[in-house]
Design an enzyme around this catalytic site. Sequence first.
Site, PDB file in Angstrom:
ATOM      1  N   PRO A  44       0.786  -1.231   0.000  1.00  0.00           N
ATOM      2  CA  PRO A  44       0.000   0.000   0.000  1.00  0.00           C
ATOM      3  C   PRO A  44       0.825   1.292   0.000  1.00  0.00           C
ATOM      4  O   PRO A  44       1.875   1.364   0.642  1.00  0.00           O
ATOM      5  CB  PRO A  44      -0.818  -0.106   1.301  1.00  0.00           C
ATOM      6  CG  PRO A  44      -0.151  -1.148   2.118  1.00  0.00           C
ATOM      7  CD  PRO A  44       0.506  -2.076   1.152  1.00  0.00           C
ATOM      8  N   ASN A  45       0.311   2.232  -0.738  1.00  0.00           N
ATOM      9  CA  ASN A  45       0.858   3.605  -0.848  1.00  0.00           C
ATOM     10  C   ASN A  45       2.149   3.703  -1.653  1.00  0.00           C
ATOM     11  O   ASN A  45       2.644   4.808  -1.881  1.00  0.00           O
ATOM     12  CB  ASN A  45       1.067   4.242   0.551  1.00  0.00           C
ATOM     13  CG  ASN A  45      -0.226   4.311   1.328  1.00  0.00           C
ATOM     14  OD1 ASN A  45      -1.225   4.802   0.811  1.00  0.00           O
ATOM     15  ND2 ASN A  45      -0.236   3.799   2.543  1.00  0.00           N
ATOM     16  N   ARG A  47       5.182  10.882  -2.274  1.00  0.00           N
ATOM     17  CA  ARG A  47       4.919  10.555  -0.873  1.00  0.00           C
ATOM     18  C   ARG A  47       6.182  10.701  -0.015  1.00  0.00           C
ATOM     19  O   ARG A  47       7.202  10.082  -0.325  1.00  0.00           O
ATOM     20  CB  ARG A  47       4.462   9.090  -0.875  1.00  0.00           C
ATOM     21  CG  ARG A  47       4.420   8.435   0.445  1.00  0.00           C
ATOM     22  CD  ARG A  47       4.240   6.924   0.320  1.00  0.00           C
ATOM     23  NE  ARG A  47       4.061   6.396   1.642  1.00  0.00           N
ATOM     24  CZ  ARG A  47       4.374   5.171   2.007  1.00  0.00           C
ATOM     25  NH1 ARG A  47       4.850   4.312   1.128  1.00  0.00           N
ATOM     26  NH2 ARG A  47       4.184   4.781   3.239  1.00  0.00           N
ATOM     27  N   ASN A  67       7.753  -5.793  -1.129  1.00  0.00           N
ATOM     28  CA  ASN A  67       7.762  -4.692  -0.179  1.00  0.00           C
ATOM     29  C   ASN A  67       6.334  -4.604   0.342  1.00  0.00           C
ATOM     30  O   ASN A  67       5.467  -4.003  -0.297  1.00  0.00           O
ATOM     31  CB  ASN A  67       8.178  -3.369  -0.838  1.00  0.00           C
ATOM     32  CG  ASN A  67       8.263  -2.251   0.196  1.00  0.00           C
ATOM     33  OD1 ASN A  67       7.796  -2.400   1.328  1.00  0.00           O
ATOM     34  ND2 ASN A  67       8.842  -1.119  -0.193  1.00  0.00           N
ATOM     35  N   ALA A  88       3.172  -0.978   4.757  1.00  0.00           N
ATOM     36  CA  ALA A  88       2.638  -0.990   6.128  1.00  0.00           C
ATOM     37  C   ALA A  88       2.217  -2.393   6.581  1.00  0.00           C
ATOM     38  O   ALA A  88       2.255  -2.698   7.785  1.00  0.00           O
ATOM     39  CB  ALA A  88       1.459  -0.028   6.216  1.00  0.00           C
ATOM     40  N   HIS A 124       4.197  -4.842   9.056  1.00  0.00           N
ATOM     41  CA  HIS A 124       4.155  -4.803  10.511  1.00  0.00           C
ATOM     42  C   HIS A 124       2.873  -5.385  11.084  1.00  0.00           C
ATOM     43  O   HIS A 124       2.724  -5.458  12.291  1.00  0.00           O
ATOM     44  CB  HIS A 124       4.328  -3.337  10.963  1.00  0.00           C
ATOM     45  CG  HIS A 124       5.367  -2.602  10.161  1.00  0.00           C
ATOM     46  ND1 HIS A 124       6.703  -2.935  10.208  1.00  0.00           N
ATOM     47  CD2 HIS A 124       5.266  -1.593   9.232  1.00  0.00           C
ATOM     48  CE1 HIS A 124       7.388  -2.137   9.382  1.00  0.00           C
ATOM     49  NE2 HIS A 124       6.530  -1.325   8.776  1.00  0.00           N
ATOM     50  N   ASP A 154       1.206 -15.800   6.056  1.00  0.00           N
ATOM     51  CA  ASP A 154       0.670 -17.157   5.851  1.00  0.00           C
ATOM     52  C   ASP A 154       0.609 -17.520   4.373  1.00  0.00           C
ATOM     53  O   ASP A 154       0.830 -18.674   4.004  1.00  0.00           O
ATOM     54  CB  ASP A 154      -0.726 -17.291   6.478  1.00  0.00           C
ATOM     55  CG  ASP A 154      -0.666 -17.431   8.005  1.00  0.00           C
ATOM     56  OD1 ASP A 154       0.448 -17.571   8.547  1.00  0.00           O
ATOM     57  OD2 ASP A 154      -1.739 -17.400   8.634  1.00  0.00           O
ATOM     58  N   GLU A 206      12.350  -9.862   1.171  1.00  0.00           N
ATOM     59  CA  GLU A 206      11.628  -8.678   1.669  1.00  0.00           C
ATOM     60  C   GLU A 206      12.473  -7.436   1.417  1.00  0.00           C
ATOM     61  O   GLU A 206      13.678  -7.439   1.678  1.00  0.00           O
ATOM     62  CB  GLU A 206      11.373  -8.858   3.175  1.00  0.00           C
ATOM     63  CG  GLU A 206      10.675  -7.681   3.826  1.00  0.00           C
ATOM     64  CD  GLU A 206      10.552  -7.859   5.348  1.00  0.00           C
ATOM     65  OE1 GLU A 206      10.748  -8.990   5.853  1.00  0.00           O
ATOM     66  OE2 GLU A 206      10.288  -6.850   6.010  1.00  0.00           O
ATOM     67  N   HIS A 223      12.682  -3.044   1.651  1.00  0.00           N
ATOM     68  CA  HIS A 223      12.164  -1.747   2.096  1.00  0.00           C
ATOM     69  C   HIS A 223      13.057  -0.633   1.575  1.00  0.00           C
ATOM     70  O   HIS A 223      14.282  -0.790   1.527  1.00  0.00           O
ATOM     71  CB  HIS A 223      12.106  -1.664   3.623  1.00  0.00           C
ATOM     72  CG  HIS A 223      11.204  -2.680   4.211  1.00  0.00           C
ATOM     73  ND1 HIS A 223       9.835  -2.564   4.173  1.00  0.00           N
ATOM     74  CD2 HIS A 223      11.473  -3.879   4.784  1.00  0.00           C
ATOM     75  CE1 HIS A 223       9.295  -3.632   4.717  1.00  0.00           C
ATOM     76  NE2 HIS A 223      10.261  -4.457   5.087  1.00  0.00           N
ATOM     77  N   SER A 262      13.140   2.493   2.987  1.00  0.00           N
ATOM     78  CA  SER A 262      13.738   3.096   4.185  1.00  0.00           C
ATOM     79  C   SER A 262      14.287   1.996   5.090  1.00  0.00           C
ATOM     80  O   SER A 262      13.970   0.813   4.905  1.00  0.00           O
ATOM     81  CB  SER A 262      12.676   3.910   4.939  1.00  0.00           C
ATOM     82  OG  SER A 262      11.650   3.047   5.418  1.00  0.00           O
ATOM     83  N   ARG A 298       7.697   0.001  13.556  1.00  0.00           N
ATOM     84  CA  ARG A 298       8.207  -0.452  12.245  1.00  0.00           C
ATOM     85  C   ARG A 298       9.347  -1.452  12.392  1.00  0.00           C
ATOM     86  O   ARG A 298       9.787  -2.057  11.424  1.00  0.00           O
ATOM     87  CB  ARG A 298       8.694   0.726  11.408  1.00  0.00           C
ATOM     88  CG  ARG A 298       7.569   1.592  10.904  1.00  0.00           C
ATOM     89  CD  ARG A 298       8.069   2.635   9.928  1.00  0.00           C
ATOM     90  NE  ARG A 298       7.219   3.791   9.973  1.00  0.00           N
ATOM     91  CZ  ARG A 298       6.111   3.938   9.258  1.00  0.00           C
ATOM     92  NH1 ARG A 298       5.728   3.023   8.408  1.00  0.00           N
ATOM     93  NH2 ARG A 298       5.367   5.025   9.381  1.00  0.00           N
TER      94      ARG A 298
HETATM   95  C1  DQA Z   1       8.330   0.731   3.735  1.00  0.00           C
HETATM   96  C2  DQA Z   1       8.441   0.895   5.256  1.00  0.00           C
HETATM   97  C3  DQA Z   1       7.096   0.694   5.918  1.00  0.00           C
HETATM   98  O1  DQA Z   1       7.206   0.828   7.328  1.00  0.00           O
HETATM   99  C4  DQA Z   1       6.097   1.710   5.421  1.00  0.00           C
HETATM  100  O2  DQA Z   1       4.826   1.479   5.962  1.00  0.00           O
HETATM  101  C5  DQA Z   1       6.037   1.787   3.926  1.00  0.00           C
HETATM  102  C6  DQA Z   1       7.266   1.653   3.157  1.00  0.00           C
HETATM  103  C7  DQA Z   1       9.650   1.046   3.003  1.00  0.00           C
HETATM  104  O3  DQA Z   1       9.769   0.648   1.844  1.00  0.00           O
HETATM  105  O4  DQA Z   1      10.539   1.674   3.570  1.00  0.00           O
HETATM  106  O5  DQA Z   1       4.987   2.043   3.355  1.00  0.00           O
HETATM  107  O6  DQA Z   1       7.985  -0.604   3.456  1.00  0.00           O
END
Ligand code: DQA
Length: 149
Positions: free
Chosen positions: A14-15, A22, A78, A81, A84, A91, A102, A104, A106, A115
């Site tokens: 998401p996002n 963003r 990725n 959110a 977490h 699953d 995985e 990320h 950040s 986080r």
């Molecule tokens: C993220 C880190 C997550 O905590 C956050 O909710 C994101 C982006 C990252 O790519 O750094 O949406 O996954």
Amino acid sequence: MKKNKPRILVIHGPNLNLLGKRETSLYGSTTFAKLNQLLKKEAEKLKLSLQTFQSNSEGQIVNKINSSLGKIDLIIINPAAYTHTSVAIRDALLAVEIPSIEVHISNIFKREEFRKQSLISDVAIGIISGLGIHSYILALEAARKVLTK
Ligand code: DQA
């Protein structure tokens, strides 16, 4: 005989569709479209077949993982959110038994306490966090290594 290319699916949670707009101090100014273009180029270089998928919905991500069974060799995810919170995504990865990495943008260990916990990390082969969009490129390189060893 021509060997089939390893099949990689990149899942963006998401996002991440808003990348480039963003919270740019955290996630950078590369747009989501540009990121997928870069991934496509890198996958071509590495001789990987690449599919990308983004959803803001947990259920759709679970469905995508379910339907990857027998079609995908490795998932780069990725979960954003959902990293977490999502037992369902965890699953699903366990259910299909497709190896995953995985990713990320950040460094999730340098941010808020909530986080620092990932429900995905211990079911993934490994985690790459904090290297900006380069985290994804490194994951593609790692995928190549994992699948051709
Ligand atoms: C993220 C880190 C997550 O905590 C956050 O909710 C994101 C982006 C990252 O790519 O750094 O949406 O996954």
